[in-house]
Design an enzyme around this catalytic site. Sequence first.
Site, mmCIF file in Angstrom:
data_model
loop_
_atom_site.group_PDB
_atom_site.id
_atom_site.type_symbol
_atom_site.label_atom_id
_atom_site.label_comp_id
_atom_site.label_asym_id
_atom_site.label_seq_id
_atom_site.Cartn_x
_atom_site.Cartn_y
_atom_site.Cartn_z
ATOM 1 N N LYS A 53 19.194 8.969 -38.304
ATOM 2 C CA LYS A 53 20.205 7.965 -37.961
ATOM 3 C C LYS A 53 21.377 8.043 -38.929
ATOM 4 O O LYS A 53 22.541 7.949 -38.530
ATOM 5 C CB LYS A 53 19.573 6.572 -37.971
ATOM 6 C CG LYS A 53 18.616 6.363 -36.802
ATOM 7 C CD LYS A 53 17.717 5.159 -36.972
ATOM 8 C CE LYS A 53 16.634 5.178 -35.884
ATOM 9 N NZ LYS A 53 15.610 4.157 -36.046
ATOM 10 N N GLN A 97 13.922 -0.913 -39.488
ATOM 11 C CA GLN A 97 13.082 0.215 -39.063
ATOM 12 C C GLN A 97 11.627 -0.228 -38.924
ATOM 13 O O GLN A 97 11.048 -0.784 -39.848
ATOM 14 C CB GLN A 97 13.210 1.365 -40.085
ATOM 15 C CG GLN A 97 12.461 2.620 -39.706
ATOM 16 C CD GLN A 97 13.014 3.273 -38.428
ATOM 17 O OE1 GLN A 97 14.220 3.381 -38.234
ATOM 18 N NE2 GLN A 97 12.137 3.700 -37.548
ATOM 19 N N ASP A 120 19.648 -2.488 -31.991
ATOM 20 C CA ASP A 120 18.407 -1.984 -31.392
ATOM 21 C C ASP A 120 18.112 -2.693 -30.071
ATOM 22 O O ASP A 120 17.274 -2.235 -29.292
ATOM 23 C CB ASP A 120 17.227 -2.235 -32.361
ATOM 24 C CG ASP A 120 16.707 -0.953 -32.976
ATOM 25 O OD1 ASP A 120 17.023 0.134 -32.434
ATOM 26 O OD2 ASP A 120 15.987 -1.037 -33.980
#
Length: 280
Positions: A53, A97, A120
């Site tokens: 990322k 995460q 997300d």
Amino acid sequence: MSAILLNGKACAEMLAEEQRARCDALKARGIIPQLAVIMVGEDPASAVYVRNKERACQRLGIASRMIHLPETASQQELNAQIDALNADPAVHGILVQLPLPGHLNESEALLRVSALKDVDGFHTLNAGRLAQGAPGMLPCTPKGILYLLRQAGVALDGAHAVVLGRSNIVGKPVSLLLLRENCTVTICHSHTRDLPAITRQADILVAAIGKPRFVTADMVKPGAAVIDVGINRVDGKLCGDVDFEGVEQVAGWITPVPGGVGPMTVAMLMENTLEAACRA
Ligand code: NDP
């Protein structure tokens, strides 16, 4: 027959050129898009995903802020970090995460992220908006799958889409997105009876169950679009939930693993970050 390859890596690279230009245009207006990623602990797979990322941000010119908390971090420390990023106007996207270490509450952390910065698309507010067909931040993997299908010109309206898996991050949201596109959607899970009889009816088959090479050629309707979301490691090698060699002989389109859905997930994270920066 051999299926057309839905090459997510190439598609993500093409999209990156356009995203870089949008990033430059934002910078010319004095806005530097910024993504903050919080990682807790030392999970090696998570470390690889976070690095990917970060690299994707660098390629586009998006600023990235990596926050690494120790394995022993408390919920209060994690919450305080999220609060600080929520309050920081320089940060447009926040990603926690997953998985978090066992003593931490994932749902609490995800709910704490501002829905406006939830790149997300895991916040309940954004999940609810998706369920109601309202605009909101879409989760990256499902959004990437839809992008791939559209790019390939797969007919969605009226198609029978069968989704294997009902997780909050893939199965449910991809089913809702396909429904939004006027597919007739069947969602299967571990209690579904006679799965092959259902999968054989699918014009679009999405496999997101985490079982190596589970979907075999006899489960696929000739000409179907087969999307393999699974990431499994067998004898040190990556493979998906679909038996690629067998299924590509039957399907009309197929995504490889690696190089299919994975790169599109990262591309859509960049897309969501740029969209959040644009709104800011
Ligand atoms: P989860 O473990 O959260 O969910 C798995 C789902 O599969 C569950 O709904 C489960 O049913 C269902 N399932 C399990 N076994 C069967 C079976 N035999 N028949 C039918 N359904 C079954 O997984 P995720 O959704 O998080 O991830 C799925 C896969 O996708 C994993 O391999 C993951 O690594 C990968 N992934 C890949 C991404 C990418 O970018 N390429 C992004 C996210 C995930 P039940 O609900 O009944 O238990």
